[in-house]
Design an enzyme around this catalytic site. Structure first.
Site, PDB file in Angstrom:
ATOM      1  N   GLY A 206      72.482  50.534  20.937  1.00 28.71           N
ATOM      2  CA  GLY A 206      72.886  51.823  20.361  1.00 28.71           C
ATOM      3  C   GLY A 206      72.932  52.892  21.439  1.00 28.71           C
ATOM      4  O   GLY A 206      72.951  52.584  22.631  1.00 28.71           O
ATOM      5  N   ASN A 207      72.987  54.143  21.024  1.00 28.78           N
ATOM      6  CA  ASN A 207      72.918  55.237  22.000  1.00 28.78           C
ATOM      7  C   ASN A 207      72.253  56.446  21.349  1.00 28.78           C
ATOM      8  O   ASN A 207      71.822  56.378  20.195  1.00 28.78           O
ATOM      9  CB  ASN A 207      74.312  55.571  22.551  1.00 28.78           C
ATOM     10  N   HIS A 208      72.160  57.548  22.105  1.00 31.82           N
ATOM     11  CA  HIS A 208      71.332  58.679  21.663  1.00 31.82           C
ATOM     12  C   HIS A 208      72.054  59.694  20.777  1.00 31.82           C
ATOM     13  O   HIS A 208      71.513  60.764  20.504  1.00 31.82           O
ATOM     14  CB  HIS A 208      70.782  59.418  22.883  1.00 31.82           C
TER      15      HIS A 208
END
Ligand code: PMT
Length: 398
Positions: A206-208
Site C-alpha cells: 500500500g502507500n501513505h
C-alpha cells in the site's frame, strides 16, 4: 459555503434546546450571519444570555421589549433560511394552525424564505395522531422537516423523538439551500486514497495516502452543484455530503474497473488516488509462512487508470491527473500530462513541507498542455481543492 449567509434560528421549548449552542458555534465557524428568536418557553431550557454572548447580538423573545418593537416581518425577510430547532410539539401545532401568539410564530407566518424544522419531543407525543397530522400539514406548506432520531430521551425512555444532531442540521442546510451552481448538471468522477495490493489474506502493498485531498475535491465539486462520484481506496474518512456517491474498494484493478465503467458519462474526471503501480503476480490463498531465507515476490504492473481514460477521452471531457514526485518535479509531471493525454496535471512535490500524504494542508503546481503553470502555495486541502476547481472551470471553458 455559509459565509455571509443569513440564518434565522428559532428556538422553542424542548430539552434539546441546549444543543443549539453547538449549532450556533458551527454556524459561526462557517462565518454565517445569525439572528436568534426564542419562544418564552425556550428560555427555560437555554439561557438567552449565552446565545446573545455567542452571536454578539440581542436574542429576540418578545414583540415589545425595552420599548422597542421587534419587527417580525423584517426578520422573516432578512433571512436566507429560517431554522426552527428544536421544534416543540406545542409550536408545531400552532404553526400548523396558523396561530400567532409569540414573536417566533409571527415571524414564521411572515417569513418569505425557506423554513427548516427539527422536531424534538417524547416518543408518545411524536407518534400521536395530532402530531402526525401537524407534520403533514407543515410539509404541505412546503416546510423542510428533519426526521427525529431514535435513542435516549429526556423522559428516561428510549425511542423516537430526539432532535437531529446539530452537525446533521448544518449538513442539511448546506446541502439543500446553499450549494453553488457553477457546475450544476455536470458529472464528475474523482479517485482518492491509496490502493492495497494483496500479497496473501493478511498482507498487502500500500502507500501513505489518507484520501484527504481527494475527499476535499469531492466536497468542493459537490458544493459547486456537480453530481459527484468518488471512487476511493481504503481510507478512514466518510463522505461529507449525503448526495456524493461513494464507491469504496481496495485494489488498483477494482479502481480501474470502477472508473472504466462510468467514465463515458462523466464531464470531468480527476485522478487524485495514489494508485499502486505494481501488484503481486499471484496472491497466496493462505497466509505466507515465515522462512529463514526471506521471501521473493514477483510484481507485475497494474493498469494505468489515468492513461486508459486519456485514451478514451472525448473532446467534451476534461481529464485531470495528479503527479507525486520527489525529483525533477515539473519535467516528470509534464511527461505524465502528455503521455497520459490529460488536460491538466496537479503536481505534488514530497519536498514541500506540509504537502502531500496525510497532512491537512497541501501546496501544488498546476500545469497544462499550453505550458501554463500556476502555483498554489501551502493552504488547507479544502482551500486547495476549491482553487483547483476554479482553475478547472476556467480551463474547461477556454
Ligand atoms: O490522500 P492524501 O493523504 O491527502 O495525499 C494526497 C496525494 C499526495 C496522494 C495526492 O495529492 C497526489 O499527489 N496524488 C497522486 C499520487 C500518485 O500516485 O501520483 P503518480 O505520479 O504516481 O501518478 C500519476 C497519476 O496517474 C495520478 O493521477 C494517479 O492517480 C494516476 N495513476 C497512477 C497509477 C496507476 N496505476 N493508475 C493511475 O491512474
Amino acid at each position: 459555503m455559509l459565509k455571509n449567509k443569513k440564518i434565522l434560528l428559532g428556538i422553542t421549548g424542548s430539552i434539546a434546546a441546549y444543543k443549539i449552542i453547538l449549532l450556533v458555534r458551527m454556524l459561526m465557524k462557517e462565518n454565517a450571519e445569525i439572528k436568534i428568536i426564542m419562544t418564552p418557553a425556550a428560555t427555560q431550557f437555554v439561557s438567552p444570555l449565552v446565545l446573545s454572548t455567542l452571536i454578539q447580538d440581542k436574542v429576540a423573545i418578545d414583540f415589545f421589549s425595552e420599548n422597542t418593537w421587534a419587527n417580525h416581518v423584517m426578520l422573516g425577510r432578512w433571512a436566507d433560511v429560517f431554522i426552527i430547532a428544536p421544534l416543540s410539539v406545542n409550536t408545531l401545532s400552532k404553526m400548523a394552525n396558523g396561530q400567532c401568539d409569540n414573536l417566533l410564530l409571527a415571524t414564521y407566518l411572515s417569513a418569505t424564505c425557506p423554513v427548516l424544522v427539527a422536531p424534538g419531543m417524547d416518543e408518545d407525543m411524536w407518534h400521536h395522531a395530532a402530531t402526525r397530522k401537524n407534520i403533514e400539514t407543515l410539509k404541505s406548506y412546503g416546510n423542510h422537516i428533519l426526521t427525529v432520531q431514535k435513542g435516549f430521551l429526556a423522559s428516561g425512555l428510549q425511542g423516537e423523538g430526539r432532535m437531529e444532531e446539530p452537525e446533521n442540521i448544518l449538513l442539511y442546510l448546506k446541502e439543500n439551500f446553499f450549494r453553488g451552481n457553477q457546475l450544476q448538471g455536470k458529472k464528475v468522477l474523482i479517485t482518492a486514497g491509496p490502493t492495497y495490493e494483496a500479497i496473501d489474506p493478511v498482507r498487502f502493498i500500500g502507500n501513505h495516502s489518507s484520501g484527504k485531498m481527494g475527499f476535499a475535491l469531492a466536497d468542493a465539486f459537490y458544493e459547486q452543484g456537480a453530481e459527484v462520484t468518488l471512487v476511493s481506496g481504503p481510507v478512514h474518512l466518510g463522505k461529507s455530503y449525503r448526495g456524493i456517491q461513494l464507491i469504496s474498494l481496495h485494489s488498483a484493478n477494482e479502481m480501474y474497473n470502477a472508473c472504466m465503467d462510468i467514465f463515458e458519462e462523466m464531464d470531468i474526471a480527476v485522478m487524485c488516488a495514489a494508485v499502486a503501480d505494481f501488484q503481486p503476480e499471484t496472491v497466496s490463498k493462505e497466509k505466507l509462512k515465515k522462512k529463514d531465507q526471506g521471501l521473493e515476490l514477483t510484481l507485475i504492473q497494474t493498469q494505468d487508470i489515468l492513461k486508459s481514460l486519456g485514451a478514451l477521452k472525448k473532446p467534451n471531457q476534461f481529464l485531470v491527473g495528479f503527479a507525486l514526485e520527489t525529483e525533477n518535479e515539473n519535467k516528470n509531471a509534464l511527461q505524465k500530462l502528455v503521455s497520459k493525454n490529460a488536460d491538466m496535471i496537479v503536481l505534488n512535490s514530497l519536498r514541500d513541507k506540509g504537502a502531500g500524504f496525510g497532512t491537512d494542508t497541501n501546496a501544488v503546481t498546476i500545469l497544462d498542455k499550453s505550458g501554463n503553470e500556476t502555483t498554489l502555495p501551502l493552504e488547507t486541502k479544502k482551500e486547495i481543492a476549491q482553487k483547483i476547481i476554479q482553475i478547472i472551470i476556467q480551463k474547461a471553458h477556454a
